[in-house]
Design a protein around this motif. Sequence first.
Motif, mmCIF file in Angstrom:
data_model
loop_
_atom_site.group_PDB
_atom_site.id
_atom_site.type_symbol
_atom_site.label_atom_id
_atom_site.label_comp_id
_atom_site.label_asym_id
_atom_site.label_seq_id
_atom_site.Cartn_x
_atom_site.Cartn_y
_atom_site.Cartn_z
ATOM 1 N N UNK A 81 0.824 -1.210 0.000
ATOM 2 C CA UNK A 81 0.000 0.000 0.000
ATOM 3 C C UNK A 81 0.861 1.265 0.000
ATOM 4 N N UNK A 82 2.038 1.198 0.585
ATOM 5 C CA UNK A 82 2.914 2.371 0.656
ATOM 6 C C UNK A 82 3.400 2.818 -0.714
ATOM 7 N N UNK A 83 3.391 1.904 -1.681
ATOM 8 C CA UNK A 83 3.779 2.269 -3.045
ATOM 9 C C UNK A 83 2.571 2.270 -3.982
ATOM 10 N N UNK A 84 1.386 2.460 -3.411
ATOM 11 C CA UNK A 84 0.182 2.648 -4.212
ATOM 12 C C UNK A 84 -0.553 1.391 -4.599
ATOM 13 N N UNK A 85 -0.137 0.234 -4.095
ATOM 14 C CA UNK A 85 -0.811 -1.014 -4.441
ATOM 15 C C UNK A 85 -2.210 -1.090 -3.860
ATOM 16 N N UNK A 86 -3.120 -1.667 -4.627
ATOM 17 C CA UNK A 86 -4.501 -1.843 -4.187
ATOM 18 C C UNK A 86 -4.805 -3.329 -4.028
ATOM 19 N N UNK A 87 -5.675 -3.675 -3.080
ATOM 20 C CA UNK A 87 -6.028 -5.074 -2.885
ATOM 21 C C UNK A 87 -4.858 -5.857 -2.331
ATOM 22 N N UNK A 88 -4.751 -7.125 -2.750
ATOM 23 C CA UNK A 88 -3.693 -8.000 -2.255
ATOM 24 C C UNK A 88 -2.684 -8.251 -3.372
ATOM 25 N N UNK A 89 -1.397 -8.235 -3.073
ATOM 26 C CA UNK A 89 -0.382 -8.359 -4.123
ATOM 27 C C UNK A 89 -0.519 -9.614 -4.983
ATOM 28 N N UNK A 90 -0.813 -10.757 -4.364
ATOM 29 C CA UNK A 90 -0.867 -12.002 -5.129
ATOM 30 C C UNK A 90 -2.055 -12.061 -6.085
ATOM 31 N N UNK A 91 -3.025 -11.169 -5.907
ATOM 32 C CA UNK A 91 -4.181 -11.114 -6.797
ATOM 33 C C UNK A 91 -3.985 -10.091 -7.908
ATOM 34 N N UNK A 92 -2.912 -9.318 -7.838
ATOM 35 C CA UNK A 92 -2.608 -8.342 -8.879
ATOM 36 C C UNK A 92 -1.922 -9.025 -10.060
ATOM 37 N N UNK A 93 -1.978 -8.410 -11.216
ATOM 38 C CA UNK A 93 -1.345 -8.969 -12.408
ATOM 39 C C UNK A 93 0.178 -8.962 -12.251
ATOM 40 N N UNK A 94 0.888 -9.813 -13.001
ATOM 41 C CA UNK A 94 2.352 -9.757 -12.964
ATOM 42 C C UNK A 94 2.888 -8.368 -13.300
ATOM 43 N N UNK A 95 2.287 -7.697 -14.286
ATOM 44 C CA UNK A 95 2.758 -6.364 -14.666
ATOM 45 C C UNK A 95 2.617 -5.383 -13.502
ATOM 46 N N UNK A 96 1.518 -5.491 -12.760
ATOM 47 C CA UNK A 96 1.303 -4.604 -11.617
ATOM 48 C C UNK A 96 2.314 -4.895 -10.513
#
Length: 215
Positions: free
Chosen positions: A63-78
Amino acid sequence: MARILIPAIAVIGLPLAVSAPASADPASTAWAKLRMCESSGRYNINTGNGYFGAYQFNLATWQSVGGQGRPDLASPAEQDYRALYLYRMRGWQPWQCASMLGLPADGDARTKRIPTYGESAYIGGGGQPSPPVPAPGGPKPAWPGVVYDYGACAEGLKTFQLRMNAYGYGFAGTGCYYEKTRDAVLALQRANDIKDSGLLGPKTWDAAWSGKPPR
């Protein structure tokens, strides 16, 4: 990954179609080694230990670098983008594996310069489809002529890893030799009465295609 918090920073800019790193960013091979050490290269990993995805973000750091939701559910590019973002904020410091691997810092470490998606596209995940898994009965490729040991990264290792997926290993095909690859090599050697050295040489290579399956 260290549990150190920094203030959240808004992401500015739109995705750009760029496929090369900025002049000072780490090489794609360094990111591949980091992912393999942190998560065996698996972008969707969640083992329940509070760290998620290919780069093993905890939620606060994500979250400190702007991530939303959970990292493992984000796309590889994200995930690649947020990893480069974190690197530019704090260098390799958040990743214990970076120290273990001896990854050098460079000119973009800790610059606080917010990347674009285009700048992170070279890193490795990028949303690209996984390479096909060789069929169990497929033809055996020629041995590359190199004995691979722990820490090596090479195209031949990627071929071996994808072959071992036929036995249920689930490699992402990073081509880097770390714990999971060593486990596969040792299991194959023991199943085929090859000295269990952990070295991937010609006998172990042949066994992956024509020997007994690993136990």
